[in-house]
Motif scaffolding. Structure first.
Motif, mmCIF file in Angstrom:
data_model
loop_
_atom_site.group_PDB
_atom_site.id
_atom_site.type_symbol
_atom_site.label_atom_id
_atom_site.label_comp_id
_atom_site.label_asym_id
_atom_site.label_seq_id
_atom_site.Cartn_x
_atom_site.Cartn_y
_atom_site.Cartn_z
ATOM 1 N N CYS A 134 0.836 -1.208 0.000
ATOM 2 C CA CYS A 134 0.000 0.000 0.000
ATOM 3 C C CYS A 134 0.870 1.257 0.000
ATOM 4 N N PRO A 135 0.489 2.277 -0.758
ATOM 5 C CA PRO A 135 1.264 3.515 -0.732
ATOM 6 C C PRO A 135 1.147 4.271 0.591
ATOM 7 N N TYR A 136 0.141 3.968 1.379
ATOM 8 C CA TYR A 136 0.056 4.572 2.719
ATOM 9 C C TYR A 136 0.919 3.770 3.699
ATOM 10 N N TYR A 137 1.395 4.481 4.726
ATOM 11 C CA TYR A 137 2.253 3.840 5.729
ATOM 12 C C TYR A 137 1.413 3.438 6.941
ATOM 13 N N HIS A 138 1.325 2.144 7.175
ATOM 14 C CA HIS A 138 0.475 1.690 8.286
ATOM 15 C C HIS A 138 1.044 2.089 9.645
ATOM 16 N N THR A 139 2.323 2.444 9.677
ATOM 17 C CA THR A 139 2.957 2.821 10.946
ATOM 18 C C THR A 139 2.812 4.308 11.250
ATOM 19 N N LYS A 140 2.337 5.101 10.284
ATOM 20 C CA LYS A 140 2.238 6.554 10.496
ATOM 21 C C LYS A 140 0.806 6.975 10.789
ATOM 22 N N THR A 141 0.649 7.864 11.755
ATOM 23 C CA THR A 141 -0.686 8.362 12.112
ATOM 24 C C THR A 141 -0.947 9.723 11.490
ATOM 25 N N THR A 142 0.102 10.543 11.434
ATOM 26 C CA THR A 142 -0.051 11.893 10.884
ATOM 27 C C THR A 142 1.071 12.149 9.886
ATOM 28 N N GLY A 143 0.907 13.243 9.138
ATOM 29 C CA GLY A 143 1.929 13.592 8.159
ATOM 30 C C GLY A 143 1.660 12.929 6.821
ATOM 31 N N GLU A 144 2.524 13.248 5.886
ATOM 32 C CA GLU A 144 2.324 12.788 4.520
ATOM 33 C C GLU A 144 2.343 11.256 4.439
ATOM 34 N N GLY A 145 1.372 10.706 3.746
ATOM 35 C CA GLY A 145 1.337 9.263 3.524
ATOM 36 C C GLY A 145 0.863 8.446 4.706
ATOM 37 N N ALA A 146 0.424 9.094 5.772
ATOM 38 C CA ALA A 146 -0.045 8.332 6.945
ATOM 39 C C ALA A 146 -1.311 7.563 6.602
ATOM 40 N N CYS A 147 -1.390 6.332 7.074
ATOM 41 C CA CYS A 147 -2.569 5.507 6.798
ATOM 42 C C CYS A 147 -3.837 6.195 7.311
ATOM 43 N N PRO A 148 -4.851 6.319 6.474
ATOM 44 C CA PRO A 148 -6.089 6.985 6.893
ATOM 45 C C PRO A 148 -6.745 6.350 8.123
ATOM 46 N N PHE A 149 -6.574 5.060 8.325
ATOM 47 C CA PHE A 149 -7.183 4.404 9.477
ATOM 48 C C PHE A 149 -6.707 5.019 10.792
ATOM 49 N N ASN A 150 -5.432 5.411 10.846
ATOM 50 C CA ASN A 150 -4.840 5.725 12.148
ATOM 51 C C ASN A 150 -5.368 7.013 12.779
ATOM 52 N N ALA A 151 -5.332 8.116 12.011
ATOM 53 C CA ALA A 151 -5.847 9.370 12.588
ATOM 54 C C ALA A 151 -7.352 9.259 12.837
ATOM 55 N N LEU A 152 -8.061 8.591 11.909
ATOM 56 C CA LEU A 152 -9.516 8.444 12.110
ATOM 57 C C LEU A 152 -9.819 7.655 13.379
#
Ligand code: SF4
Length: 204
Positions: A134-152
């Motif tokens: 996935c182009p999103y990073y599952h380990t990131k919550t915020t910032g560029e490329g952060a997985c949408p699941f995390n902040a939500l």
């Protein structure tokens, strides 16, 4: 001994018609565009929606922990999600989808479960191989490329704190909520708002 469907049938008979309109978390957003188009960079969501579009079917983890979970933490109307399941699945009947989606998947009522099935990308990564491609990073919550699941996920817990904090088995999750400082919350709120905008305009 009874099976899951027999249990769902029982819950449906006991909880209707109230369950048909229940929305205890007052979630009213439209479903993200990607549920209708399948067009998203989120590999887990793209694959799960694709399975429904191609086969009228997605397996249990995709149903509960991708399709329902994402709609839940995004803040989508549980009854629009229920209609979406009803339209998309070959085995959809009102008495099947309503307890599963309105009860279990979106916690619009506590008739079925004592806590919401909400999770961040950690769960998706643990239960699938989607995140590695996935182009999103599952380990990131915020910032560029952060997985949408995390902040939500964090935003959902914060928004629904009054209802959920005292709910059974939520103590550990709220201990993590309590551990975040103002700066972290500001970044989480900003990323969650951005993700919801992207969801609404079909650019997730
Ligand atoms: S990184 Fe996030 S969006 Fe991508 S597959 Fe994993 S959970 Fe889904």
């Amino acid at each position: 001994m009874i099976g899951w469907r027999e249990f769902m049938r029982h819950v449906y008979r006991e909880s209707m018609p109230a369950m048909g309109e229940a929305n205890q978390l007052d979630q009213t957003r439209d479903l993200p565009e990607a549920y209708w188009t399948g067009d998203t960079d989120m590999v887990c969501l793209s694959e799960a929606v694709g399975h429904v579009r191609d086969h009228g079917y997605a397996h249990h983890i995709e149903r509960l922990m991708v399709l329902a979970n994402f709609a839940l933490i995004y803040g989508a109307d549980p009854h629009e999600l229920n209609r979406w399941f009803h339209l998309g699945f070959v085995d959809a009947f009102h008495w099947v989808t309503t307890p599963n989606v309105v009860g279990m998947g979106t916690f619009a009522t506590d008739a079925l479960s004592s806590k919401p099935y909400a999770s961040s990308a950690n769960y998706v990564n643990g239960m699938s191989d989607y995140c590695s491609g996935c182009p999103y990073y599952h380990t990131k919550t915020t910032g560029e490329g952060a997985c949408p699941f995390n902040a939500l996920y964090w935003d959902f817990l914060k928004d629904n704190e009054e209802t959920l904090r005292g709910t059974g088995r939520m103590g550990l999750m709220y201990s993590h909520v309590d551990g975040k400082d103002d700066e972290e919350w500001a970044a989480i709120r900003e990323r969650a708002a951005e993700v919801r905008e992207m969801g609404a305009d079909g650019t997730l």
